[in-house]
Design an enzyme around this catalytic site. Structure first.
Site, PDB file in Angstrom:
ATOM      1  N   LYS A 194       0.846  -1.194   0.000  1.00 42.87           N
ATOM      2  CA  LYS A 194       0.000   0.000   0.000  1.00 42.87           C
ATOM      3  C   LYS A 194       0.878   1.239   0.000  1.00 42.87           C
ATOM      4  CE  LYS A 194      -4.074  -0.744   0.784  1.00 42.87           C
ATOM      5  NZ  LYS A 194      -5.232  -1.077  -0.072  1.00 42.87           N
ATOM      6  N   ASP A 234      -0.900  -0.645  -4.406  1.00 43.35           N
ATOM      7  CA  ASP A 234      -2.238  -0.044  -4.303  1.00 43.35           C
ATOM      8  C   ASP A 234      -2.075   1.333  -3.681  1.00 43.35           C
ATOM      9  OD1 ASP A 234      -4.857   0.624  -3.909  1.00 43.35           O
ATOM     10  OD2 ASP A 234      -5.375  -1.132  -2.695  1.00 43.35           O
ATOM     11  N   GLU A 236      -2.757  -0.333  -8.546  1.00 44.90           N
ATOM     12  CA  GLU A 236      -4.177  -0.276  -8.186  1.00 44.90           C
ATOM     13  C   GLU A 236      -4.575   1.111  -7.698  1.00 44.90           C
ATOM     14  OE1 GLU A 236      -5.397  -3.598  -5.813  1.00 44.90           O
ATOM     15  OE2 GLU A 236      -6.889  -2.435  -4.697  1.00 44.90           O
ATOM     16  N   GLU A 285     -12.931  -0.699  -6.824  1.00 39.93           N
ATOM     17  CA  GLU A 285     -13.513  -0.945  -5.503  1.00 39.93           C
ATOM     18  C   GLU A 285     -14.398   0.215  -5.047  1.00 39.93           C
ATOM     19  OE1 GLU A 285      -9.423  -1.044  -3.611  1.00 39.93           O
ATOM     20  OE2 GLU A 285     -10.528  -0.039  -2.022  1.00 39.93           O
ATOM     21  N   ASP A 300     -16.626  -4.999  -5.830  1.00 38.42           N
ATOM     22  CA  ASP A 300     -16.803  -5.633  -4.514  1.00 38.42           C
ATOM     23  C   ASP A 300     -18.294  -5.882  -4.352  1.00 38.42           C
ATOM     24  OD1 ASP A 300     -17.250  -6.044  -1.717  1.00 38.42           O
ATOM     25  OD2 ASP A 300     -15.322  -5.094  -1.284  1.00 38.42           O
ATOM     26  N   HIS A 347     -12.687  -7.297  -5.398  1.00 39.49           N
ATOM     27  CA  HIS A 347     -12.178  -6.627  -4.196  1.00 39.49           C
ATOM     28  C   HIS A 347     -12.927  -7.203  -3.004  1.00 39.49           C
ATOM     29  CE1 HIS A 347     -12.409  -3.417  -1.052  1.00 39.49           C
ATOM     30  NE2 HIS A 347     -11.136  -3.269  -1.371  1.00 39.49           N
ATOM     31  N   GLU A 407      -8.356 -11.562  -3.986  1.00 40.63           N
ATOM     32  CA  GLU A 407      -7.832 -10.757  -2.871  1.00 40.63           C
ATOM     33  C   GLU A 407      -8.117 -11.425  -1.529  1.00 40.63           C
ATOM     34  OE1 GLU A 407      -9.153  -6.637  -2.609  1.00 40.63           O
ATOM     35  OE2 GLU A 407      -7.391  -6.251  -1.334  1.00 40.63           O
TER      36      GLU A 407
HETATM   37 MG   LIG Z   1      -7.507  -1.380  -3.097  1.00 43.32          MG
END
Ligand SMILES: [Mg+2]
Length: 379
Positions: free
Chosen positions: A168, A197, A223, A249, A272, A299, A332
């Site tokens: 991240k 991400d 991402e 997402e 998602d 997601h 994921e």
């Molecule tokens: Mg993400």
């Protein structure tokens, strides 16, 4: 069969020293909204929505429940339309769509249990019976030496057998992110897939520069580099790098995804089921993605209920494109601290050599632990 009751559990759990950050905020607690729908035949279904728990619970109780009570749970499209269409002013994106997602997932659970079928069979059957799971983690930790802690965490995922993991970025400067990313790549080697991400941290110019820097690190996908509203920026970025661009997402409904897909903003879509409008809407988004030859990686960032819903949607994603030996989509598997994840259901999901078995029992294949839900529900 008729719906007789809709019960909502807004769950909140502080993380304290396990708090972590992504590019938009510190996560000091986890929260999730779980809904249990009962019927006159004694069958119950569970669903889950991503988002602020108390606000979602109120939305489900006061807005969705009156429109579901007395309805036949098999009418998922009709119920979806009855909540979404008359309230388009409010339902296109945001809380109402997320609330609808939880309700819809619970209805699919009921349909599966009533027919004795796993949900994926009601979606047209499973293209695969296990999910190729990657580890979502590597958030900014509350550590004295964050870089050392991140390297240790990355090695932990590698040792646990994960074929891929996601870092991240965007909580620190781009220079520091690149340094940490390089150190993680050195530590895990080149045979483990690495994604990043940014959770919408950059503008197009910065993201283009970063993507070029990251190409040498063999980053598999980038991402949410940009805010979801900047669709032109996504197109600009996608056309400027060899790294795959992923997003979705934050997007909701087939109408929102239409833009991402038709304008070719991304290489990988990440709907998602607990955000985009439930399993009903996930299936429609999947059909569009297939028509535009765009990959889907669900997601998922919730409890085992959200994981189960995502696994059934994932099982039913066709190969995009099809071929004699198609690679399976990634799945994921959030490994960040979440005390609610395991407690919400009696069944647990584990990744063995990076694969998670998709439940074969009727419905979603998970049963809620009501004692846990009651113990962690807030008003
Ligand atoms: Mg993400």
């Amino acid at each position: 069969m008729k719906v007789t009751d809709v019960k909502v559990y807004p769950l909140v759990q502080p993380l304290e020293i396990k708090s972590f950050a992504f590019s938009q905020t510190w996560v000091t607690g986890r929260q999730v909204t779980i809904v249990v729908i009962s019927t006159d035949e004694g069958i119950e279904g569970c669903g889950e929505a991503f988002g602020p728990a108390q606000a979602l619970a109120r939305t489900i109780e006061t807005f969705c429940a009156p429109r579901i009570l007395g309805q036949d749970p098999f009418n998922t499209d009709v119920i979806w339309d009855s909540i979404y269409r008359p309230y388009r002013h409010n339902s296109q994106k945001g809380l109402l769509c997320e609330a609808l997602s939880a309700v819809d997932i619970a209805l699919w659970d009921i349909k599966g249990k009533a027919t004795g079928q796993p949900v994926y069979n009601l979606l047209g059957g499973a293209f695969r019976d296990r999910a190729h799971a990657y580890a979502t983690g590597l958030y900014r930790p509350m550590a004295e030496d964050p870089k050392a802690a991140l390297i240790e965490e990355a090695l932990g995922y590698k040792d646990a057998g994960f074929f891929a993991m996601k870092y991240k970025m965007g909580t620190v400067s781009v220079e520091e992110d690149l340094e940490i990313l390089g150190a993680i790549r050195d530590a895990i080697g080149w045979d483990t897939t690495l994604m990043v991400d940014a959770n919408c941290a950059y503008d197009a110019a910065e993201a283009v520069w970063l993507a070029r820097e990251m190409e040498d690190l063999e980053i598999y996908w980038f991402e949410e580099p940009l805010p979801p509203e900047d669709l032109d920026g996504y197109v600009e970025l996608k056309n400027s790098t060899t790294i795959r661009i992923a997003a979705g997402e934050c997007e909701m409904t087939r109408f929102g995804f239409r833009e991402l897909i038709a304008r070719r903003c991304v290489d990988i879509l990440q709907p998602d089921a607990g955000i985009c409008g439930g399993i009903t809407e996930f299936q429609k988004i999947t059909a569009m993605a297939s028509a535009w030859n765009t990959q889907i990686v669900p997601h998922v960032w919730g409890t085992n209920i959200a994981i189960a819903a995502a696994l059934h949607c994932y099982a039913a994603i066709p190969h995009i494109p099809g071929k004699i030996n198609p690679p399976e989509p990634f799945f994921e598997f959030d490994r960040s601290p979440n005390p609610l994840r395991e407690g919400a259901t009696h069944e647990k999901f584990t990744a063995v050599d990076s694969y998670i078995d998709i439940p074969k029992t009727p419905g979603l294949g998970v049963t809620v632990d009501k004692d846990f839900l009651k113990a962690h529900a807030v008003q």
